[in-house]
Design a protein around this motif. Structure first.
Motif, PDB file in Angstrom:
ATOM      1  N   ALA A 207      38.224  11.190  14.449  1.00  0.00           N
ATOM      2  CA  ALA A 207      38.090   9.953  13.684  1.00  0.00           C
ATOM      3  C   ALA A 207      37.746   8.790  14.600  1.00  0.00           C
ATOM      4  CB  ALA A 207      39.388   9.652  12.918  1.00  0.00           C
ATOM      5  N   VAL A 208      37.348   7.686  13.975  1.00  0.00           N
ATOM      6  CA  VAL A 208      37.131   6.440  14.707  1.00  0.00           C
ATOM      7  C   VAL A 208      38.119   5.388  14.204  1.00  0.00           C
ATOM      8  CG1 VAL A 208      34.691   6.900  15.172  1.00  0.00           C
ATOM      9  CG2 VAL A 208      35.335   5.639  13.093  1.00  0.00           C
ATOM     10  N   LEU A 209      38.351   4.391  15.049  1.00  0.00           N
ATOM     11  CA  LEU A 209      39.263   3.290  14.734  1.00  0.00           C
ATOM     12  C   LEU A 209      38.537   1.955  14.904  1.00  0.00           C
ATOM     13  CD1 LEU A 209      42.484   4.251  16.775  1.00  0.00           C
ATOM     14  CD2 LEU A 209      42.189   4.432  14.303  1.00  0.00           C
ATOM     15  N   TYR A 210      38.912   0.974  14.077  1.00  0.00           N
ATOM     16  CA  TYR A 210      38.378  -0.374  14.240  1.00  0.00           C
ATOM     17  C   TYR A 210      39.333  -1.348  13.540  1.00  0.00           C
ATOM     18  CZ  TYR A 210      36.629   0.787   9.576  1.00  0.00           C
ATOM     19  OH  TYR A 210      36.539   1.210   8.275  1.00  0.00           O
ATOM     20  N   ARG A 211      39.336  -2.600  13.996  1.00  0.00           N
ATOM     21  CA  ARG A 211      40.222  -3.605  13.386  1.00  0.00           C
ATOM     22  C   ARG A 211      39.633  -4.131  12.079  1.00  0.00           C
ATOM     23  NH1 ARG A 211      44.451  -6.952  14.508  1.00  0.00           N
ATOM     24  NH2 ARG A 211      44.733  -6.127  16.597  1.00  0.00           N
ATOM     25  N   ASP A 212      38.341  -4.397  12.052  1.00  0.00           N
ATOM     26  CA  ASP A 212      37.665  -4.885  10.854  1.00  0.00           C
ATOM     27  C   ASP A 212      36.200  -4.470  10.960  1.00  0.00           C
ATOM     28  OD1 ASP A 212      36.008  -7.110  12.080  1.00  0.00           O
ATOM     29  OD2 ASP A 212      37.997  -7.831  12.613  1.00  0.00           O
ATOM     30  N   PRO A 213      35.426  -4.630   9.880  1.00  0.00           N
ATOM     31  CA  PRO A 213      34.044  -4.144   9.894  1.00  0.00           C
ATOM     32  C   PRO A 213      33.149  -4.770  10.960  1.00  0.00           C
ATOM     33  CG  PRO A 213      34.769  -4.489   7.634  1.00  0.00           C
ATOM     34  CD  PRO A 213      35.837  -5.057   8.521  1.00  0.00           C
ATOM     35  N   GLU A 214      33.557  -5.910  11.516  1.00  0.00           N
ATOM     36  CA  GLU A 214      32.731  -6.567  12.532  1.00  0.00           C
ATOM     37  C   GLU A 214      33.217  -6.306  13.954  1.00  0.00           C
ATOM     38  OE1 GLU A 214      29.980  -8.015  11.535  1.00  0.00           O
ATOM     39  OE2 GLU A 214      30.560  -7.539   9.477  1.00  0.00           O
ATOM     40  N   SER A 215      34.312  -5.587  14.100  1.00  0.00           N
ATOM     41  CA  SER A 215      34.903  -5.389  15.428  1.00  0.00           C
ATOM     42  C   SER A 215      34.380  -4.109  16.083  1.00  0.00           C
ATOM     43  CB  SER A 215      36.430  -5.343  15.320  1.00  0.00           C
ATOM     44  OG  SER A 215      36.838  -4.210  14.583  1.00  0.00           O
ATOM     45  N   ASP A 216      34.767  -3.925  17.350  1.00  0.00           N
ATOM     46  CA  ASP A 216      34.368  -2.719  18.076  1.00  0.00           C
ATOM     47  C   ASP A 216      34.917  -1.462  17.405  1.00  0.00           C
ATOM     48  OD1 ASP A 216      32.910  -3.987  20.109  1.00  0.00           O
ATOM     49  OD2 ASP A 216      34.729  -4.395  21.261  1.00  0.00           O
ATOM     50  N   VAL A 217      34.161  -0.398  17.489  1.00  0.00           N
ATOM     51  CA  VAL A 217      34.561   0.903  16.947  1.00  0.00           C
ATOM     52  C   VAL A 217      34.792   1.846  18.123  1.00  0.00           C
ATOM     53  CG1 VAL A 217      33.883   2.854  15.490  1.00  0.00           C
ATOM     54  CG2 VAL A 217      33.198   0.524  14.865  1.00  0.00           C
ATOM     55  N   ARG A 218      35.938   2.513  18.139  1.00  0.00           N
ATOM     56  CA  ARG A 218      36.295   3.440  19.211  1.00  0.00           C
ATOM     57  C   ARG A 218      36.664   4.791  18.612  1.00  0.00           C
ATOM     58  NH1 ARG A 218      39.123  -0.034  23.809  1.00  0.00           N
ATOM     59  NH2 ARG A 218      38.667  -2.151  23.112  1.00  0.00           N
ATOM     60  N   LEU A 219      36.667   5.803  19.452  1.00  0.00           N
ATOM     61  CA  LEU A 219      37.134   7.121  19.016  1.00  0.00           C
ATOM     62  C   LEU A 219      38.655   7.110  18.957  1.00  0.00           C
ATOM     63  CD1 LEU A 219      35.952   9.924  18.300  1.00  0.00           C
ATOM     64  CD2 LEU A 219      36.419  10.602  20.658  1.00  0.00           C
ATOM     65  N   ALA A 220      39.215   7.658  17.898  1.00  0.00           N
ATOM     66  CA  ALA A 220      40.673   7.709  17.740  1.00  0.00           C
ATOM     67  C   ALA A 220      41.277   8.693  18.741  1.00  0.00           C
ATOM     68  CB  ALA A 220      41.022   8.131  16.315  1.00  0.00           C
ATOM     69  N   PRO A 221      42.569   8.541  19.039  1.00  0.00           N
ATOM     70  CA  PRO A 221      43.247   9.522  19.896  1.00  0.00           C
ATOM     71  C   PRO A 221      43.192  10.914  19.289  1.00  0.00           C
ATOM     72  CG  PRO A 221      44.623   7.578  19.536  1.00  0.00           C
ATOM     73  CD  PRO A 221      43.463   7.466  18.596  1.00  0.00           C
ATOM     74  N   ALA A 222      43.419  11.911  20.114  1.00  0.00           N
ATOM     75  CA  ALA A 222      43.460  13.293  19.641  1.00  0.00           C
ATOM     76  C   ALA A 222      44.704  13.510  18.790  1.00  0.00           C
ATOM     77  CB  ALA A 222      43.450  14.256  20.825  1.00  0.00           C
ATOM     78  N   TYR A 223      44.579  14.312  17.748  1.00  0.00           N
ATOM     79  CA  TYR A 223      45.723  14.626  16.878  1.00  0.00           C
ATOM     80  C   TYR A 223      45.503  15.986  16.236  1.00  0.00           C
ATOM     81  CZ  TYR A 223      42.495  12.845  13.276  1.00  0.00           C
ATOM     82  OH  TYR A 223      41.394  12.629  12.470  1.00  0.00           O
ATOM     83  N   ASP A 224      46.577  16.559  15.718  1.00  0.00           N
ATOM     84  CA  ASP A 224      46.516  17.819  14.963  1.00  0.00           C
ATOM     85  C   ASP A 224      45.884  18.945  15.787  1.00  0.00           C
ATOM     86  OD1 ASP A 224      47.016  19.463  12.868  1.00  0.00           O
ATOM     87  OD2 ASP A 224      45.369  18.773  11.598  1.00  0.00           O
ATOM     88  N   ILE A 225      46.421  19.159  16.984  1.00  0.00           N
ATOM     89  CA  ILE A 225      45.944  20.241  17.852  1.00  0.00           C
ATOM     90  C   ILE A 225      46.976  21.368  17.813  1.00  0.00           C
ATOM     91  CG2 ILE A 225      45.203  20.902  20.166  1.00  0.00           C
ATOM     92  CD1 ILE A 225      44.700  17.931  20.720  1.00  0.00           C
TER      93      ILE A 225
END
Length: 224
Positions: free
Chosen positions: A115-133
């Motif tokens: 998944a990706v994470l962001y604060r709002d639609p105009e902010s930077d987009v980053r890859l989310a941490p790893a989960y569900d491994i």
């Protein structure tokens, strides 16, 4: 009963990721090993919610299509949706996450588990941490990758992973090798944690033995 020691399985796989230098939420295993407690990663420091979109959403697919894609497609979407300043970091993280899933034989690394994470639609987009491994071959010995890699769902050898890192993730050869070494170190350190935990909890020994066998097989096939 159907998925014995599932919480412990995920805990040690997540610890392998953490020890490999992959961003992960903080995780805890309950004393009775029935629960895995994971810190939320969709909250900003002030407690407000972050936007989270998994790669099913980013591909315009319903949840039912989460297995109908390739890891090359995820790399392509990272280049499209992650902010330019964070793309190299995201591609390195994604490559390490995939390598780790191969090493622990996680056959459930599908589109909704990235998944990706962001604060709002105009902010930077980053890859989310790893989960569900999770090591899925503990329960389904013939399990395969959730998505295709180099047009196959077989767990790959090291050469296939190296080629993926170079071509799909645009990573230099030296960086691919360094990331694979770091993932291997994380899995080896997590294996030591499993052995130590089994000494403290003798009833965990049978599951520990099976999980260690998976780690050893995955390391030998995909990282060494």
């Amino acid at each position: 009963a159907e998925f014995a020691e599932l919480a412990a399985n995920e805990f040690f796989c997540m610890e392998a990721a953490r020890l490999a230098g992959i961003p992960v939420p903080k995780v805890l295993l309950s004393e009775d090993r029935r629960l895995l407690i994971m810190e939320r990663f969709d909250l900003a420091p002030d407690g407000s919610y972050l936007g989270v979109e998994d790669f099913c959403v980013l591909n315009g697919m319903r949840s039912s299509g989460r297995y109908d894609a390739s890891y090359e497609l995820i790399a392509k979407r990272i280049k499209q949706f992650v902010s330019p300043a964070f793309q190299r970091q995201a591609l390195e993280q994604f490559f390490a996450m995939l390598a780790l899933s191969c090493a622990v034989e996680n056959g459930d690394a599908h589109l909704k588990n990235f998944a990706v994470l962001y604060r709002d639609p105009e902010s930077d987009v980053r890859l989310a941490p790893a989960y569900d491994i999770v090591s899925t071959t503990l329960y389904q010995p013939r399990d395969t990758l959730a998505l295709t890699l180099a047009e196959s769902k077989r767990f790959p050898d090291k050469d296939t992973l190296v080629a993926f890192g170079r071509r799909a993730c645009d990573l230099p050869a030296a960086r691919v090798s360094a990331l694979l070494r770091k993932v291997a170190e994380g899995v080896v350190q997590a294996a030591e944690m499993i052995r130590a935990y089994a000494k403290e909890k003798p009833d965990f020994e049978p599951a520990a033995s099976r999980l260690l066998s998976v780690f050893e097989r995955g390391l030998g096939r995909s990282l060494h």
